[in-house]
Enzyme design. Structure first.
Site, mmCIF file in Angstrom:
data_model
loop_
_atom_site.group_PDB
_atom_site.id
_atom_site.type_symbol
_atom_site.label_atom_id
_atom_site.label_comp_id
_atom_site.label_asym_id
_atom_site.label_seq_id
_atom_site.Cartn_x
_atom_site.Cartn_y
_atom_site.Cartn_z
ATOM 1 N N ASP A 135 66.066 -82.878 18.288
ATOM 2 C CA ASP A 135 64.758 -82.265 18.044
ATOM 3 C C ASP A 135 63.635 -83.291 18.026
ATOM 4 O O ASP A 135 63.754 -84.361 17.419
ATOM 5 C CB ASP A 135 64.762 -81.520 16.698
ATOM 6 C CG ASP A 135 65.727 -80.353 16.685
ATOM 7 O OD1 ASP A 135 66.132 -79.931 17.780
ATOM 8 O OD2 ASP A 135 66.080 -79.882 15.596
ATOM 9 N N GLU A 190 65.740 -67.720 20.806
ATOM 10 C CA GLU A 190 66.584 -68.786 20.256
ATOM 11 C C GLU A 190 66.109 -69.115 18.849
ATOM 12 O O GLU A 190 64.924 -69.388 18.627
ATOM 13 C CB GLU A 190 66.498 -70.021 21.159
ATOM 14 C CG GLU A 190 67.404 -71.150 20.735
ATOM 15 C CD GLU A 190 67.246 -72.389 21.616
ATOM 16 O OE1 GLU A 190 67.680 -73.461 21.174
ATOM 17 O OE2 GLU A 190 66.680 -72.291 22.725
#
Length: 255
Positions: free
Chosen positions: A60, A49
């Site tokens: 995030d 990824e």
């Protein structure tokens, strides 16, 4: 090349641990990207990824945010990453994790056309709701690119079958509420939740967010097909500890 769904289902049917490491593209400089992909391929990654740096990365945690900032400071853009990926030769399928905004500014149609010249077989777009996927699905119809769904802990149980039915590649099961990161505590009901998603899905279910040890990998393998590991690998790469990345991935994929 086979579709991402087919490649990963073959691993699932062979009872292999599906291990998808995440790296922030360009955090160490775009010239390092091919070497990082090679390292993870040699270690046994099932797919890789690639995070796209973005100024407002709502999903995030601090480690990945910091890596994204480093990449942005190096003037890394989605367009530059795609140009770099056109030069990368790897047998490992790549999955791009991006927010919708960089794709929109790239031009959705051009973006999907350019991906056809790379080894990218999957897309994860955390801020594209299921109800708005029609912005993208017509463009993917004739491509080999899977749109990978995320299933959160807060996703209503009755909605899960609908999400997994529409998704391709694998099902990204978010293992914690909140953002990515190391050292997260998992809810007691998590294993039951993952097992239910895997039960209603004909694609591999992978647990992500907070996965950072071999023990985590072993735990999740009891209820789903494998894991996605981000912050741990991003941290090690940022510290130049490539050998430790290789050992960690190798140990995780080998029971």
């Amino acid at each position: 090349m086979k579709s991402l769904t087919k490649l990963l289902k073959e691993k699932q049917q062979a009872d292999e641990t599906i291990f998808v490491p995440y790296i922030m593209a360009g955090a160490q400089g775009l010239e390092q990207l091919a070497d990082e992909i090679q390292l993870l391929t040699e270690a046994g990654a099932s797919a890789i990824e690639l995070g796209i740096p973005f100024s407002d990365p709502v999903a995030d945690g601090p480690v990945i945010q910091q890596a994204g900032l480093k990449a942005l400071q190096k003037k890394v853009t989605l367009r530059k990453i795609i140009q770099q990926l056109k030069q990368v030769k790897t047998p490992t399928p790549l999955v791009i994790m991006t927010y919708f905004n960089p794709m929109f500014h790239y031009g959705l149609e051009t973006f999907i056309q350019d991906l056809a010249e790379t080894n990218v077989l999957g897309l994860i777009i955390p801020d594209l709701p299921y109800e708005h996927q029609a912005l993208l699905t017509p463009l993917l119809k004739d491509s080999d690119i899977s749109l990978i769904p995320l299933v959160a802990l807060t996703t209503p149980k009755e909605r899960i079958p609908e999400l997994v039915e529409a998704g391709e590649g694998f099902i990204y099961a978010v293992a914690v509420n909140g953002v990515t990161g190391i050292g997260r505590n998992y809810q007691e009901t998590l294993d039951e939740h993952l097992a239910y998603i895997q039960k209603v899905s004909d694609k591999p279910v992978l647990a992500g967010f907070g996965v950072s040890t071999k023990e985590h990998v072993d735990r999740f393998r009891k209820s789903c097909a494998g894991v996605i590991v981000g912050s741990k690998i991003v941290q090690l790469l940022s510290e130049g500890r490539k050998a430790e990345v290789k050992v960690f991935v190798e140990e995780a994929v080998n029971k």
